[in-house]
Design a protein around this motif. Structure first.
Motif, short mmCIF file in Angstrom:
data_model
loop_
_atom_site.label_atom_id
_atom_site.label_comp_id
_atom_site.label_asym_id
_atom_site.label_seq_id
_atom_site.Cartn_x
_atom_site.Cartn_y
_atom_site.Cartn_z
N ILE A 163 0.84 -1.20 0.00
CA ILE A 163 0.00 0.00 0.00
C ILE A 163 0.87 1.25 0.00
O ILE A 163 1.82 1.37 0.78
CB ILE A 163 -0.92 0.02 1.23
N ILE A 164 0.54 2.18 -0.88
CA ILE A 164 1.18 3.50 -0.90
C ILE A 164 0.18 4.49 -0.33
O ILE A 164 -0.85 4.76 -0.93
CB ILE A 164 1.57 3.92 -2.32
N GLY A 165 0.47 5.04 0.85
CA GLY A 165 -0.43 5.98 1.49
C GLY A 165 -1.30 5.32 2.53
O GLY A 165 -2.31 4.69 2.20
N VAL A 166 -0.92 5.45 3.81
CA VAL A 166 -1.62 4.74 4.89
C VAL A 166 -2.64 5.68 5.55
O VAL A 166 -2.49 6.07 6.72
CB VAL A 166 -0.61 4.17 5.91
N GLY A 167 -3.63 6.07 4.78
CA GLY A 167 -4.66 6.96 5.27
C GLY A 167 -5.95 6.23 5.60
O GLY A 167 -5.95 5.02 5.86
N ASN A 168 -7.07 6.96 5.57
CA ASN A 168 -8.36 6.38 5.91
C ASN A 168 -8.75 5.23 5.01
O ASN A 168 -9.32 4.23 5.47
CB ASN A 168 -9.45 7.46 5.83
N ASP B 138 4.58 5.53 3.51
CA ASP B 138 3.97 6.79 3.86
C ASP B 138 5.08 7.79 4.17
O ASP B 138 6.26 7.39 4.27
CB ASP B 138 3.03 6.62 5.06
N ILE B 139 4.71 9.06 4.33
CA ILE B 139 5.72 10.08 4.65
C ILE B 139 5.46 10.72 6.01
O ILE B 139 6.28 11.52 6.48
CB ILE B 139 5.77 11.17 3.58
N ASP B 140 4.35 10.38 6.65
CA ASP B 140 3.96 11.01 7.92
C ASP B 140 4.86 10.52 9.05
O ASP B 140 5.00 9.31 9.29
CB ASP B 140 2.50 10.65 8.21
N LYS B 141 5.45 11.46 9.76
CA LYS B 141 6.34 11.14 10.88
C LYS B 141 5.65 10.25 11.91
O LYS B 141 6.30 9.40 12.55
CB LYS B 141 6.82 12.43 11.53
N ASN B 142 4.35 10.44 12.09
CA ASN B 142 3.62 9.69 13.11
C ASN B 142 3.29 8.26 12.68
O ASN B 142 2.85 7.46 13.50
CB ASN B 142 2.31 10.41 13.45
N LYS B 143 3.49 7.94 11.39
CA LYS B 143 3.16 6.61 10.89
C LYS B 143 4.39 5.80 10.48
O LYS B 143 4.42 4.58 10.68
CB LYS B 143 2.21 6.73 9.69
N TYR C 159 -2.91 4.94 -2.76
CA TYR C 159 -3.86 5.79 -2.06
C TYR C 159 -3.24 7.16 -1.81
O TYR C 159 -3.49 7.78 -0.77
CB TYR C 159 -4.24 5.17 -0.71
N LEU C 160 -2.43 7.62 -2.74
CA LEU C 160 -1.80 8.94 -2.59
C LEU C 160 -2.86 10.03 -2.56
O LEU C 160 -3.98 9.84 -3.06
CB LEU C 160 -0.82 9.18 -3.74
N PRO C 161 -2.54 11.20 -2.02
CA PRO C 161 -3.51 12.30 -2.01
C PRO C 161 -3.83 12.79 -3.42
O PRO C 161 -3.01 12.67 -4.34
CB PRO C 161 -2.79 13.41 -1.22
N VAL C 162 -5.04 13.33 -3.58
CA VAL C 162 -5.43 13.92 -4.86
C VAL C 162 -4.41 14.99 -5.27
O VAL C 162 -3.93 15.76 -4.43
CB VAL C 162 -6.84 14.56 -4.74
N GLY C 163 -4.07 15.01 -6.54
CA GLY C 163 -3.12 15.99 -7.05
C GLY C 163 -1.68 15.53 -7.05
O GLY C 163 -0.78 16.29 -7.43
#
Length: 376
Positions: A8-13, A57-62, A133-137
């Protein structure tokens, strides 16, 4: 039976709902009715045969956390409907590029350190299918990852509105590498886009022209926050608009672009992962007497697409097994807003069922439909 090894690319909702869903339905009987999936056993693969082996992911918290912990880490705010045990999959540092916009950067701090060796990780984990699951844009980030997915030799499911599977250039790249791709921009189970498409077809089936229409959406997740940056919205608006307008064009009809508005409207923090859709269609019936329809849809956004992705993963694996390469037209038309070819949703489902029957694992596929009394 082989597992389907997924990265998975992007560990969001959306990733959270997908992973929770696999856990939630792991013991489902093949005779069960599971909302949101075509079959519990699709082509020989049960829902539990999906195994998550890598995440970026790139989020420091994840970054650095077990994937099971990362999916419930803020700013994720979707409904938690299943407790996922540790997956022994560490979230790796991904590439940023244009993946972190103006507004997301206010709530997300980038993890320190270099980008992980994506290709090596995909190869070492023997990943079958990669999901974006990357962000839009995230145009540049998407293309960067796609190059690495091709190099690693994995199938690809593009859940965001960056046009990859629908572009001849990328189709040919996947064909040359003998790899499948399903895209672009995931279509929810019953969301704003599918509702808009169905109502548009209903009007035309009843001989009523669609003269003006809009779809306005609000939500409180990071997707809606990100889309406050209007420069990132171009591909999203094109994808959602084309998903609706294509149904009109398929009838040999047309609608003035100025009379169609489809797209996100605003970010309302307290809505969290709940999405509100406000939809209007203006028409006229016998005697040219005007009429209009207005409706409001409220839905938890991320779980609404998770079952669709579960089916897409299993179709991609069937394609890998049979060396079916390039864009998968049938499944893409059913699962995605902007597939390489647009069909009505009924036609798209029929094409996907034919694909499943054709490439099902011999002796393994019971193919019991998810809804009662459906044809096998």
């Amino acid at each position: 039976m082989d597992k389907i090894r997924v990265a998975i690319i992007g560990v969001g909702n959306c990733a959270s709902s997908l992973i929770q869903g696999v856990e939630y339905y792991k013991n489902a009987s093949e005779s069960d009715s599971v909302p949101g999936v075509m079959h519990v056993n699709l082509g020989g693969y049960h829902i539990r045969d999906i195994e998550f082996v890598a995440a970026f992911d790139i989020d420091k918290n994840k970054v650095g956390k077990d994937l099971a912990e990362a999916i419930v880490t803020k700013p994720n705010n979707t409904t938690v409907f299943a407790k996922v045990p540790p997956l022994n999959v560490k979230v790796q540092r991904g590439m940023t590029h244009d993946g972190l916009g103006k507004y997301l950067s206010q709530i997300i701090e980038k993890a320190p350190g270099p980008t992980a060796d994506i290709v090596s990780i995909l190869r070492e984990t023997k990943t079958d299918v990669v999901i974006s699951y990357l962000p839009v844009g995230s145009e540049e980030a998407t293309k960067w990852y796609v190059e690495l997915v091709l190099e690693a030799g994995c199938g690809f499911i593009n859940c965001i509105p960056v046009f990859i599977a629908s572009e001849k250039y990328w189709q040919s790249r996947f064909e040359k590498r003998k790899l499948p791709i399903i895209g672009d921009d995931i279509k929810s189970q019953v969301g704003a886009t599918i509702l808009h498409r169905v109502l548009t077809n209903l009007f035309m089936d009843r001989g009523m022209p669609v003269e003006r229409t809009y779809q306005l959406n609000t939500g409180g997740n990071t997707d809606f926050l990100n889309m406050l940056e209007r420069e990132r919205l171009d591909s999203k608006k094109k994808s959602k608009t084309n998903a609706v307008v294509s149904q009109i064009k398929n009838r040999g009809l047309s609608i003035d672009p100025d009379n169609v508005h489809v797209g996100p409207s605003d970010y309302v923090p307290w809505q969290k992962d709940n999405k509100l859709c406000f939809l209007r269609i203006e028409s006229r019936h016998f005697g040219d007497v005007p009429m209009n329809l207005e409706c409001r849809l409220s839905v938890e956004d991320s779980p609404n697409s998770a079952g669709v992705v579960i089916d897409a993963i299993r179709c991609a694996k069937l394609a890998l097994n049979h060396k079916v390469s390039g864009a998968l037209y049938g499944p893409a038309s059913y699962f995605m807003k902007s597939p390489p070819r647009q069909y009505t949703d009924t036609e798209a489902r029929d094409l996907t069922e034919k694909f499943i029957r054709k490439y099902a694992l011999k002796g393994k596929a019971k193919s019991r439909a998810a809804k009662p009394k459906a044809k096998k």
